[in-house]
Design a protein around this motif. Structure first.
Motif, PDB file in Angstrom:
ATOM      1  N   SER A 112      52.293  57.703  59.966  1.00 53.21           N
ATOM      2  CA  SER A 112      51.637  57.636  58.759  1.00 53.21           C
ATOM      3  C   SER A 112      51.870  56.191  58.156  1.00 53.21           C
ATOM      4  CB  SER A 112      51.960  58.838  57.734  1.00 53.21           C
ATOM      5  OG  SER A 112      51.249  58.642  56.554  1.00 53.21           O
ATOM      6  N   ALA A 113      50.904  55.809  57.362  1.00 54.94           N
ATOM      7  CA  ALA A 113      51.042  54.329  57.019  1.00 54.94           C
ATOM      8  C   ALA A 113      50.450  54.319  55.505  1.00 54.94           C
ATOM      9  CB  ALA A 113      50.035  53.526  57.875  1.00 54.94           C
ATOM     10  N   THR A 114      51.045  53.315  54.580  1.00 58.67           N
ATOM     11  CA  THR A 114      50.677  53.177  53.427  1.00 58.67           C
ATOM     12  C   THR A 114      50.956  51.559  53.063  1.00 58.67           C
ATOM     13  OG1 THR A 114      50.594  53.937  51.113  1.00 58.67           O
ATOM     14  CG2 THR A 114      52.496  54.118  52.094  1.00 58.67           C
ATOM     15  N   VAL A 115      50.299  50.989  52.112  1.00 57.85           N
ATOM     16  CA  VAL A 115      50.537  49.793  51.658  1.00 57.85           C
ATOM     17  C   VAL A 115      51.193  49.661  50.051  1.00 57.85           C
ATOM     18  CG1 VAL A 115      49.694  47.609  51.128  1.00 57.85           C
ATOM     19  CG2 VAL A 115      48.898  48.863  53.259  1.00 57.85           C
ATOM     20  N   VAL A 116      52.388  49.293  49.938  1.00 57.19           N
ATOM     21  CA  VAL A 116      52.798  48.808  48.608  1.00 57.19           C
ATOM     22  C   VAL A 116      53.022  47.511  48.363  1.00 57.19           C
ATOM     23  CG1 VAL A 116      54.724  49.159  46.894  1.00 57.19           C
ATOM     24  CG2 VAL A 116      54.219  51.013  48.773  1.00 57.19           C
TER      25      VAL A 116
END
Length: 104
Positions: A14-18
């Motif tokens: 899974s991936a996300t950006v902060v």
């Protein structure tokens, strides 16, 4: 374009950006093994670092809320039992958030 290699080869991650950080978390390293590794890319410096989830898992969900990345659910172990623990990564490190059973 350029390419990079994650620290652990895996699928079902899974991936996300902060902000300036892209986080690539968990995943399956084989049909019966999962990883807890989170690869973090800093777009301002172009550098990579690693940290870990609260437990190894794959098919987890990820989202960003404000300045926090939240990873939740997914499976772990050969039976793919869903997790009821979220891992939240903020500026000050990781924390575990227990999810009430009536929320699932």
């Amino acid at each position: 374009w350029s390419t990079a290699t994650l620290s652990v080869p895996r699928s079902r991650l899974s991936a996300t950006v902060v902000g300036q950080y892209a986080l690539f978390a968990g995943g399956a390293t084989s049909p019966t093994s999962q990883t807890d590794v989170v690869d973090v890319f800093d777009s301002l410096t172009g550098t990579w670092s690693q940290t870990t989830l609260s437990q190894a898992r794959y098919y987890l969900s990820a989202t960003t809320v404000g300045d926090k990345a939240i990873f939740a659910g997914g499976g772990f172990g050969p039976s793919s039992v869903p997790s009821r623990v979220c891992s939240s990564c903020g500026r000050y490190g990781w924390s575990k958030i227990r999810v009430a059973s009536d929320c699932l």
